[in-house]
Design a protein around this motif. Structure first.
Motif, PDB file in Angstrom:
ATOM      1  N   CYS A 210     -52.938  44.478   1.610  1.00  9.43           N
ATOM      2  CA  CYS A 210     -54.024  45.258   1.005  1.00  9.43           C
ATOM      3  C   CYS A 210     -55.019  45.630   2.107  1.00  9.43           C
ATOM      4  CB  CYS A 210     -54.705  44.451  -0.108  1.00  9.43           C
ATOM      5  SG  CYS A 210     -55.705  43.082   0.485  1.00  9.43           S
ATOM      6  N   CYS A 213     -56.999  42.791   3.613  1.00 12.10           N
ATOM      7  CA  CYS A 213     -56.247  41.864   4.458  1.00 12.10           C
ATOM      8  C   CYS A 213     -55.938  42.490   5.820  1.00 12.10           C
ATOM      9  CB  CYS A 213     -54.973  41.411   3.761  1.00 12.10           C
ATOM     10  SG  CYS A 213     -55.317  40.074   2.608  1.00 12.10           S
ATOM     11  N   CYS A 227     -55.409  35.441  -0.359  1.00 12.51           N
ATOM     12  CA  CYS A 227     -55.695  36.726  -1.012  1.00 12.51           C
ATOM     13  C   CYS A 227     -55.010  36.750  -2.382  1.00 12.51           C
ATOM     14  CB  CYS A 227     -55.194  37.874  -0.151  1.00 12.51           C
ATOM     15  SG  CYS A 227     -55.500  39.480  -0.924  1.00 12.51           S
ATOM     16  N   LYS A 228     -55.734  37.292  -3.380  1.00 14.42           N
ATOM     17  CA  LYS A 228     -55.205  37.272  -4.759  1.00 14.42           C
ATOM     18  C   LYS A 228     -54.294  38.470  -5.041  1.00 14.42           C
ATOM     19  CE  LYS A 228     -57.587  33.574  -5.908  1.00 14.42           C
ATOM     20  NZ  LYS A 228     -57.651  33.058  -4.546  1.00 14.42           N
ATOM     21  N   ASN A 229     -54.276  39.462  -4.129  1.00 12.95           N
ATOM     22  CA  ASN A 229     -53.414  40.641  -4.313  1.00 12.95           C
ATOM     23  C   ASN A 229     -51.940  40.199  -4.381  1.00 12.95           C
ATOM     24  OD1 ASN A 229     -51.520  42.640  -2.886  1.00 12.95           O
ATOM     25  ND2 ASN A 229     -53.278  43.935  -3.420  1.00 12.95           N
ATOM     26  N   ASP A 230     -51.178  40.780  -5.336  1.00  6.13           N
ATOM     27  CA  ASP A 230     -49.796  40.306  -5.571  1.00  6.13           C
ATOM     28  C   ASP A 230     -48.933  40.356  -4.314  1.00  6.13           C
ATOM     29  OD1 ASP A 230     -50.327  39.650  -8.109  1.00  6.13           O
ATOM     30  OD2 ASP A 230     -49.506  41.499  -9.000  1.00  6.13           O
ATOM     31  N   ASP A 231     -48.956  41.522  -3.615  1.00  5.96           N
ATOM     32  CA  ASP A 231     -48.092  41.674  -2.424  1.00  5.96           C
ATOM     33  C   ASP A 231     -48.507  40.680  -1.338  1.00  5.96           C
ATOM     34  OD1 ASP A 231     -46.720  43.627  -3.665  1.00  5.96           O
ATOM     35  OD2 ASP A 231     -47.884  45.276  -2.781  1.00  5.96           O
ATOM     36  N   CYS A 232     -49.816  40.560  -1.145  1.00  2.00           N
ATOM     37  CA  CYS A 232     -50.313  39.637  -0.102  1.00  2.00           C
ATOM     38  C   CYS A 232     -49.928  38.206  -0.456  1.00  2.00           C
ATOM     39  CB  CYS A 232     -51.832  39.734   0.039  1.00  2.00           C
ATOM     40  SG  CYS A 232     -52.390  41.359   0.533  1.00  2.00           S
ATOM     41  N   HIS A 233     -49.974  37.927  -1.746  1.00  2.00           N
ATOM     42  CA  HIS A 233     -49.653  36.575  -2.215  1.00  2.00           C
ATOM     43  C   HIS A 233     -48.196  36.230  -1.886  1.00  2.00           C
ATOM     44  CE1 HIS A 233     -50.308  33.009  -4.541  1.00  2.00           C
ATOM     45  NE2 HIS A 233     -49.204  33.243  -5.232  1.00  2.00           N
TER      46      HIS A 233
END
Ligand code: HAM
Length: 467
Positions: A210, A213, A227-233
């Protein structure tokens, strides 16, 4: 006998005409919630006293640089969440977003390093963060914060701090369904190498990150992990783990911590993506999560910060602490339908009619209150009916009623509001009768403790000029 005049008609006001509201994200704390605050503070105070942790209060405002140097330039808090302003002399000041920096500043300012070590302190005070208000996230919120500063850098202290948080949650009825997550994020000796590995891992994958990030990768790569973003997670799950890159000292610390936690029966889970959003942590970091908020927000967060006091110009000083958001605790308690004792019950309502009755009631009310009997009145109202209706609304258990006739006869009516029955008693028997109805053990009495005479109070010049 009772004159009836409606004085308790609800007041009709058009709320659209109100000019002011509380600032966004800074809700008023109304009496019902104060019952929870009072209960929680009592638990905190007892648990801290049992452990020899003493209370401290630092100012709501500190120099902005204090937070820049400690919480960290690259953190969300410092970059965009601080309430910062210039005072009248142009100095940059900030409403404290967290308690730890102010307490460490006080530790140095008051030479607490000369006190017996470690110095163990707590506070329960409002903090301010300019966040997007949502459930569990306010712009003004209360934190209970506990810190152990100085002494040894021993994982047994880390375990004991978590035990304190665990016991507090238990006392609040939140002992079940709490997850303790722990991690170690290393120290200045091992973290740079780990950081390098982490940057290498993410370098190829930058495009999937994101926007935030991408920026974090340059300035604070550890924060990519939480990070709470799905891809970053998903990427974080496959990233190198801090615990696999610890130096011998940090590894040993982390292993011993787990041993001590096991001895204390603290159930924990290692979360390798837990890094915490503040820059000062070393070695142990931890969070306590409740079950009810869908993983949105931690109830408790803390960790070791062995370098912070030194950053502020002090000697090398190990330290560890944690904080819990009081509003989040209350929300968790409410969602689990945990209620707290209601201490504001009205025992007696004194109603009167006429100037003479009012004069007679006044000392009686004062005496009943001094005895610890919760006594209310509405001496300004002239209608007895309205006063009794108010007594009913307030949930008063008993009413003392004095009309003109009672004054003449030296009597009063004592009414049991719960069964709507009343009896005539001599006026001078009101207090003794009510003392019987409310024996000592149900009264609200307190003792502030003994005042010791003859102790010289030291005064000290305040170095700061008036601003
Ligand atoms: P923190 O994780 O930023 O840590 O905050 C600790 C707790 O404060 C959170 O777990 C949460 O319960 C509460 N909290 C934080 N922000 C908000 C908010 N906007 N609204 C409501 N509650 C909130 C610290 O502040 C560190 N100083 C903890 C610490 C002490 N570390 C070492 N010593």
């Amino acid at each position: 006998m009772f004159k009836t005049k409606d004085e308790d008609e609800p007041i009709k006001v058009d709320s659209d005409s109100f000019k002011f509201q509380s600032p966004r994200g800074m809700p008023d704390i109304l009496p019902d919630d104060h019952c929870y605050f009072t209960f929680i503070k009592k638990v905190l105070r007892h648990r801290c006293r049992q452990a020899g942790i003493q209370r401290i209060s630092t100012p709501v405002i500190e120099q902005t640089d204090l937070f820049r140097h400690t919480t960290g330039e690259t953190t969300d808090i410092v970059q965009r969440e601080m309430y910062t302003f210039e005072d009248r002399k142009g100095r940059s000041m900030t409403l404290r977003p967290e308690a730890t920096p102010g307490i460490c500043r006080a530790y140095l300012e008051h030479k607490m390093y000369t006190w017996p070590q470690p110095v163990e302190l707590y506070c329960c005070d409002p903090m301010f963060r300019y966040e997007r208000p949502q459930s569990g996230r306010q712009r003004q919120f209360y934190q209970f914060d506990a810190e152990v500063i100085g002494g040894e850098n021993d994982p047994v202290i880390d375990a004991q701090m978590m035990n304190l948080a665990w016991n507090i949650l238990g006392d609040l009825g939140l002992g079940e369904n709490i997850e303790i997550q722990i991690n170690s994020i290393g120290c200045p000796a091992c973290r740079p190498k780990y950081r390098e590995q982490l940057v290498n891992y993410y370098f190829e994958k930058q495009r999937a990150l994101c926007e935030e990030c991408k920026e974090r990768l340059k300035i604070n790569p550890l924060r990519l992990l939480d990070c709470k973003n799905d891809d970053c997670h998903i990427l974080a799950e496959g990233a190198p783990k801090t615990v696999d890159h610890l130096c011998k000292d940090c590894k040993d610390h982390f292993e011993k911590l787990q041993e001590f936690m096991t001895i204390l029966n603290l159930p924990f889970k290692i979360n390798s993506t837990l890094v915490r959003g503040l820059d000062y942590y070393t070695k142990t970091v931890f969070e306590f999560w409740g079950a009810e908020h869908g993983g949105q927000s931690a109830l408790v967060g803390g960790g070791r910060y062995d370098g912070l006091v030194e950053i502020l110009g002090g000697p090398p000083t190990p330290a560890i602490g944690f904080a819990a958001g009081i509003e989040r605790l209350i929300a968790e308690m409410k969602s689990r339908e945990i209620t707290v004792p209601y201490k504001d019950k009205v025992h007696v309502f004194v109603a009167q009619l006429g100037h003479d009755a009012k004069k007679q009631c006044l000392p009686v009310i004062s005496e009943l209150r001094n005895l610890g009997i919760h006594t209310m009145n509405s001496l300004g109202k002239s209608s007895l009916k309205a006063q009794l209706r108010l007594a009913d609304k307030l949930g008063a258990e008993w009413a003392v009623i004095m009309g003109e006739m009672e004054v003449q006869q030296g009597t009063a009516l004592l009414r049991d509001m719960r069964i709507s029955e009343q009896q005539i008693i001599p006026f001078d028997q009101i207090v003794p009768v009510l003392k019987n109805i409310f024996p000592e053990e149900v009264r609200d009495t307190y003792s502030p403790g003994e005042v010791v005479r003859g102790v010289k109070v030291e005064t000290r010049e305040d170095g700061e000029e008036e601003g």
